[in-house]
Every structure is written in structure tokens, then in C-alpha cells.
Design an enzyme around this catalytic site. Structure first.
Site, short mmCIF file in Angstrom:
data_model
loop_
_atom_site.label_atom_id
_atom_site.label_comp_id
_atom_site.label_asym_id
_atom_site.label_seq_id
_atom_site.Cartn_x
_atom_site.Cartn_y
_atom_site.Cartn_z
N HIS A 139 30.21 41.71 31.21
CA HIS A 139 31.57 41.30 30.89
C HIS A 139 31.95 39.96 31.66
O HIS A 139 33.23 39.91 32.22
CB HIS A 139 32.52 42.38 31.18
N LEU B 69 26.26 41.18 23.52
CA LEU B 69 27.56 40.98 23.25
C LEU B 69 28.48 42.27 23.44
O LEU B 69 27.82 43.43 22.77
CB LEU B 69 27.77 40.21 21.88
N ASP B 70 29.55 42.32 23.76
CA ASP B 70 30.23 43.36 23.88
C ASP B 70 30.52 43.64 22.40
O ASP B 70 30.65 42.91 21.59
CB ASP B 70 31.66 43.18 24.60
N LEU B 71 31.22 45.05 22.44
CA LEU B 71 31.29 45.67 20.83
C LEU B 71 32.43 44.71 20.28
O LEU B 71 32.57 44.46 18.98
CB LEU B 71 32.07 47.13 21.33
N LYS C 168 34.83 37.69 30.25
CA LYS C 168 36.13 38.18 30.27
C LYS C 168 36.71 38.24 31.85
O LYS C 168 37.63 38.10 32.14
CB LYS C 168 36.15 39.75 29.74
#
Ligand code: URA
Length: 229
Positions: free
Chosen positions: A186, A102-104, A189
Site C-alpha cells: 500500500h 495492485l490492491d483490489l 496510499k
């Protein structure tokens, strides 16, 4: 497996230090103290005690954790806190792989496993494992049809990729639940961005059959493969 190797694999110390402790009589297998480092142990059957404390052993260890925002999906990093640092004894003794980052700034369900084949099964595009994300956006007007028909995003080689939602539902004013079975960088998003919507918050709530449930940020628990597949 040799008892000194078994214990050093589980990060109880170097083989030579463990050897010294074994000579001192600090290691017991079932109800017998052993003093020979060459002694063979069957981790699946024998109970090993170090300093009279049972050494927990998991052949296949799968953990589901609620990754908090601001934590990197990594084992170590110089700049950011990493999700693996949230894992405490005895599970921190295992080499855990992250199955699907998962992204930061994203949060929610993340899987850690010591079993390479299971990690591969979860992340392989061929497995088509569905993931569900709760997405807060800056815009209420979503083009559902386009999301389901697919939007073009670039893959890591800068080649056009048609990213499709399997399902998309509105669960709040500008809150959506999207299901995808792909995992490009990503991806969620960028799918929303392609429809001129910015993602303000992204939370993964399900992978396969496995639901985040009532875990709180930073909390984790063991799960079995068949809870997910
Ligand atoms: N898609 C994203 O854009 N970010 C994530 O962290 C996961 C899926």
C-alpha cells in the site's frame, strides 16, 4: 521434449488422454502425423497441430493487462474475481506469475509472465524499476517537498521506512502523478496518508518504459522484455 508432455504442459489434457489421441492420429508435427507418444518435439522449431489446429507456443510469455478495480491480483480466490481469470485461450494455458500486485481497489498496468527471472527483475527492490501512478486525492494541497524528501511509513516488519517519490506532478485539481521505485505494501496510499491526504483512486500507468497506453479495463496484450527495461 516428449510430445505428450509438451501437450499436457499446455493443458490439452492428461498425458494418458493425449496418448489416446496421438494413437488416433490427431496430432501432427510439421506435416507428419505421429502415433508415438514418446516422439520428441522441439517447441522452438516444430509446428505442432492438434485436431489440425496449430498449438501456439511461447517460451517466454509476457502479458500486460489493464487490471480493473475490484479484481484481485491473484491466480485464484474464493471471494473475489481474480485478474488471471481475464486471460483467455491460448494464454490461459500458461502458468502466469503476477509481477507487482495492485490492491483490489486499484486499477491499471499489471504484468503477468511465465518467466520467473523476469518477474523477479521487475519486483526486486534492487532493480529500482520506476512505476508511475495517477492518484486522485481528497485534498488539493500536497506538500511536494516532503513527498520528494521522503515520508515515514512502516514496512512489513513494522520498521520505519523512508518512502520517497522520485517525481511528483500535479495534473488536475486533486490529481497527481507520482513516480516511485520501491514497492512496499500500500505504499502510495500510505505516502499520501502520511501527508494527511486520502487516495480516492489509484491507477498505475507505467512500469519502467512500459506504458498502459490505450488499453481498456480487462484488455491485455503481449509485450517484449525490452519494451519495459
Ligand atoms: N500503492 C498502493 O497503495 N496500492 C497499490 O495498489 C499500488 C501501489
Amino acid at each position: 521434449m516428449r510430445i505428450d508432455k509438451f501437450l499436457s504442459n499446455l493443458k490439452y489434457g492428461s498425458r494418458s488422454n493425449i496418448g489416446i489421441d496421438i494413437k488416433k492420429g490427431l496430432v501432427k508435427i510439421n506435416d507428419k502425423i505421429i502415433t508415438d507418444s514418446h516422439f520428441k518435439v522441439n517447441p522452438l522449431k516444430d509446428k505442432v497441430f492438434y485436431n489440425n489446429i496449430l498449438v501456439p507456443y511461447f517460451k517466454n510469455l509476457n502479458l500486460m493487462i489493464y487490471k480493473p478495480k475490484g479484481y484481485l491480483s491473484a491466480n485464484s480466490d474464493n471471494l473475489h474475481e481474480v485478474v488471471v481469470s481475464l486471460i483467455k485461450d491460448p494464454f490461459d494455458k500458461y502458468d502466469l506469475k503476477i509481477a507487482g500486485r495492485l490492491d483490489l481497489d486499484s486499477e491499471g498496468l499489471l504484468i503477468l509472465t511465465n518467466t520467473g527471472s523476469f518477474a523477479h527483475k521487475i519486483t526486486s527492490p534492487n532493480s529500482k524499476i520506476a512505476k508511475i501512478y495517477e492518484v486522485l486525492t481528497d485534498n488539493t494541497n500536497l506538500n511536494y517537498e516532503k513527498m520528494l524528501d521522503g515520508v515515514i511509513i512502516k514496512d512489513k516488519d513494522n520498521v520505519d521506512f523512508l518512502a520517497k517519490a522520485l517525481k511528483i506532478i500535479k495534473i488536475g485539481e486533486n490529481l497527481f502523478e507520482i513516480t516511485i521505485d520501491e514497492g512496499k505494501f500500500h505504499q502510495v496510499k500510505r505516502m499520501f496518508k502520511a501527508l494527511e491526504m486520502n487516495v480516492i483512486n489509484l491507477k498505475r500507468i507505467q512500469i519502467g518504459k512500459l506504458k498502459l497506453g490505450d488499453l481498456k479495463p480487462g484488455e491485455y496484450r503481449i509485450f517484449d522484455e525490452d519494451e519495459l527495461l
